[in-house]
Structures are given as structure tokens and as C-alpha cells.
Design an enzyme around this catalytic site. Structure first.
Site, mmCIF file in Angstrom:
data_model
loop_
_atom_site.group_PDB
_atom_site.id
_atom_site.type_symbol
_atom_site.label_atom_id
_atom_site.label_comp_id
_atom_site.label_asym_id
_atom_site.label_seq_id
_atom_site.Cartn_x
_atom_site.Cartn_y
_atom_site.Cartn_z
ATOM 1 N N LYS A 113 0.829 -1.214 0.000
ATOM 2 C CA LYS A 113 0.000 0.000 0.000
ATOM 3 C C LYS A 113 0.856 1.253 0.000
ATOM 4 C CE LYS A 113 -4.259 -1.793 0.619
ATOM 5 N NZ LYS A 113 -5.612 -1.848 1.062
ATOM 6 N N LYS A 195 -3.978 -10.700 -6.739
ATOM 7 C CA LYS A 195 -5.328 -10.953 -6.224
ATOM 8 C C LYS A 195 -6.363 -9.966 -6.771
ATOM 9 C CE LYS A 195 -6.057 -8.203 -2.132
ATOM 10 N NZ LYS A 195 -6.589 -8.033 -0.814
ATOM 11 N N LYS A 198 -10.357 -4.663 -4.707
ATOM 12 C CA LYS A 198 -11.283 -3.527 -4.800
ATOM 13 C C LYS A 198 -10.651 -2.344 -5.493
ATOM 14 C CE LYS A 198 -13.186 -3.878 -0.196
ATOM 15 N NZ LYS A 198 -12.742 -3.411 1.106
#
Ligand code: ATP
Ligand code: LTN
Length: 329
Positions: A113, A195, A198
Site C-alpha cells: 500500500k 489478487k 477492490k
């Protein structure tokens, strides 16, 4: 014997995906009979990235509506919003003081992140796993159902709890991650090496739970496969096809050999259509119920208010015990 306690949550940022559903919510639904379950919406965790305030509020309610539409029964589970239980932030701070910079620096999610949000590497992003540990430890959870990507956060939670228990005597239950093999890691449809997320930038990579049937079909048709035209489970050499098999298997409970023989001699076209339709059929009743519930704000408020009352009982008891032990008046 008392039922084992389960706690899990999903961040309130962004639209939920098929990965969230198969990796998390669908498993929770299956667990609600057997366990004493706490399911929350982690809206404090959402603050680690920038949100539009209205959108954050709406998303929180949308996730609550999805929980119920997907089959979580508010009479059987404690369903609540993280920020409404002040104990989370409070225990989070206390546990910050029992967590080392070194162990937080090793967290894969933090590294990922911070690379993605290089202009906003805030301290909350760094201590994110400690707030998550507080979420879990407040409820004395035995098991935490999550996708594979959260396993490392469960390990640090265990380390923090063990460290605390060692100094002050048994205070926290040491939780285990509960990762269901078949749906642990649903990958992107365009990039099956990472993966389904969102926050993906390529929208064809992700099935959102709110996607209309035509959109779902289109995305599956475009899904990346390979040139072999053979449905065979081999994640290393055939990541695209294996991911589609994984999705199909999580939805139908068919095993990989069963799926391989079902599509023996058939091409990828047929296979993709069948997988897409299984997803569409699974999501249809959920989507219908979701729209209905989302329009009923009073019902949603009733659920989270009742959930918070229930959650608070357990959380305040644990926090009191912690404060007494460490000498906080
Ligand atoms: P982002 O990728 O933007 O960080 P996210 O989709 O992972 O967000 P979270 O709120 O972080 O969303 O995750 C909620 C739950 O869904 C977690 O239990 C997580 O493990 C699970 N989950 C998320 N994506 C997947 C996936 N692709 N496959 C399986 N489980 C998943
Ligand atoms: N970090 C989690 C969301 C989350 C969570 C939790 C999951 C916040 N608190 C407590 C399980 C238990 C994620 O899925 N990204």
C-alpha cells in the site's frame, strides 16, 4: 460447551468484489450456525487512505446491506460498525505500545500500500495491523475467517497477544486464522498473478458484487487464459484457467477433478460461459435483496444499533481488564 467465538471484518473503502464474497462473506455465512460470530465494518481502517466523507458513509451502509443480503442473520450474529465501539481505538493505542517498528515494517500489505499511495504513507497505514489486532482481541476471538492476504496480520496479532499475556497473565485468547482453501485467493481476471482487489485500476480485472449480469458475462469472456484450450488445474503454468476453476469450485463445491472431467474436450468458450453463469446465478438473489435492504435505512440503523450494544458489552469488559492490568486509572 460454549460456542467458539469468531470475529471478522471488511474495510469500508470501495465496492465489494467477488474476492471479498468468496474469500470472506460466503464463509462467514456458513459459520453462523456453529459459532458465536462478530462481523464488523472496519470504517476506521478505511481512513488509512483518502476518502470522500459522503462516500465513506454510504459505503459503510452498503457493506452492511451486502452482509445481510448475502445471508448473515442479524439475530444470530453481532453485526456492527467498528467506529461505534470506542474501545477499538483505545485498545489500538495501548497495543501500539506493545508492538515493534521492526515487525510492522515487515508487513506485506504495508509495503504494497505504501508503494500504491506513495504520496500518503501515513502512520495509520503503518499501525493498521495493530488496530486489527485490537478488533480481534477485544472479543476474545478463537477464529478469524479471512483470505490468504490477511494471514500475516493474524500472525502479528498472535505475537502481540502472547507478548501481553506473558507480562500480565492470561488476558487475551490467542486467535487462529481460518482460511478456506478453495477461495483463499481469488485472482484478477486480467492479471491472474495478483489478487482480485477492490482498488484495481483495470475494471475488467474485477467482478464487483453490484455488476449487472451482462457486465459479469463480458468480463468473464475477456478473462485471460492460455493457448492450450484445456481445462486443467495448474496454478503455476495455467494461472488464468486455474483461477476460473477456483471460482467455479467455490460456487458449486465441485472438486478440481470433477471440473476437469466436466469440460473434457470442450473449449474455453463453453467453460467461461458456465463459470460466468454460475457467478450470475449465485449473485442474483443477493443483488435483489441488497437493493431492497439498502433502501430501508431504518432497518439498517436498527441492525447496527443493536449490534453495537451487543459488541460493546464484550469489548468494554476486555478493555477494563487490560487497563487494570497495566495501571491505567
Ligand atoms: P484492497 O485489495 O483494496 O486492499 P480488499 O479487497 O482486500 O481491499 P479488504 O477489506 O482488505 O478488501 O478485505 C476483506 C476480506 O476479503 C479479507 O478477509 C480478505 O482476505 C478478503 N479478500 C479480499 N480480496 C480477496 C481475494 N481476491 N480472494 C480472497 N479473499 C479476498
Ligand atoms: N484488514 C482486514 C480488514 C479487517 C479485519 C479486522 C479482518 C479489519 N479488522 C479484524 C479480520 C479481523 C482486511 O481484510 N483488509
Amino acid at each position: 460447551m460454549d460456542k467458539k467465538i469468531i470475529l471478522s471484518g471488511i474495510q469500508a473503502t470501495g465496492k465489494l468484489t467477488l474476492g471479498n464474497y468468496l474469500g470472506a462473506i460466503d464463509n462467514w455465512v456458513k459459520m453462523q450456525e456453529e459459532y458465536d460470530c462478530y462481523y464488523m465494518i472496519a470504517n476506521l481502517h478505511s481512513l488509512t487512505v483518502r476518502n470522500d466523507p459522503e462516500e465513506l458513509k454510504n459505503n459503510t451502509l452498503k457493506i452492511l446491506a451486502i452482509y445481510i443480503a448475502a445471508g448473515l442473520d442479524p439475530n444470530k450474529n453481532t453485526i456492527f460498525i467498528q467506529s461505534q465501539i470506542k474501545e477499538h481505538a483505545e485498545l489500538g493505542w495501548i497495543l501500539d505500545c506493545y508492538t515493534y517498528m521492526g515487525e510492522l515494517s515487515r508487513m506485506t500489505q504495508f509495503k504494497d500500500k505504501s508503494a500504491k499511495h506513495a504520496d500518503n504513507i501515513n502512520a495509520g497505514l503503518f499501525t493498521y495491523p495493530v488496530l486489527m489486532a485490537a478488533d480481534i482481541l477485544l472479543y476474545q476471538a478463537d477464529l478469524v475467517p479471512v483470505g490468504e492476504d490477511q494471514r500475516q496480520h493474524l500472525e502479528i496479532t498472535r505475537d502481540i497477544a502472547e507478548r501481553f499475556n506473558k507480562v500480565y497473565g492470561k488476558t487475551f485468547v490467542i486467535p487462529d486464522a481460518y482460511v478456506r482453501k478453495e477461495s483463499a485467493r481469488i485472482m484478477g481476471l486480467q492479471d491472474p498473478e495478483s489478487k482480485m482487489s477492490k482498488s484495481a485500476t483495470n475494471l475488467n480485472d474485477v467482478i464487483f458484487l453490484e455488476d449487472e449480469p451482462e457486465v459479469i458475462l463480458k468480463k468473464f469472456k475477456k478473462a485471460v487464459t492460455d493457448s492450450e484450450n484445456k481445462v486443467k488445474f495448474d496454478p503455476e503454468n495455467k494461472p488464468g484457467v486455474s483461477n476460473l476453476m477456483q471460482i467455479y469450485s467455490s460456487i458449486t463445491s465441485k472438486t478440481m477433478p470433477e471440473i476437469e472431467s466436466e469440460f473434457n474436450g470442450k473449449g474455453y468458450g463453453d467453460f467461461k460461459m458456465t463459470v460466468a453463469n454460475s457467478v450470475i446465478d449465485k449473485l442474483k438473489p443477493i443483488q435483489e435483496k441488497y437493493k431492497e435492504i439498502l433502501n430501508n435505512k431504518e432497518y439498517l440503523e436498527e441492525i447496527y444499533t443493536k449490534g453495537a450494544e451487543n459488541a460493546r458489552k464484550m469489548a468494554s469488559k476486555t478493555l477494563e481488564d487490560v487497563k487494570q492490568k497495566i495501571g491505567i486509572l
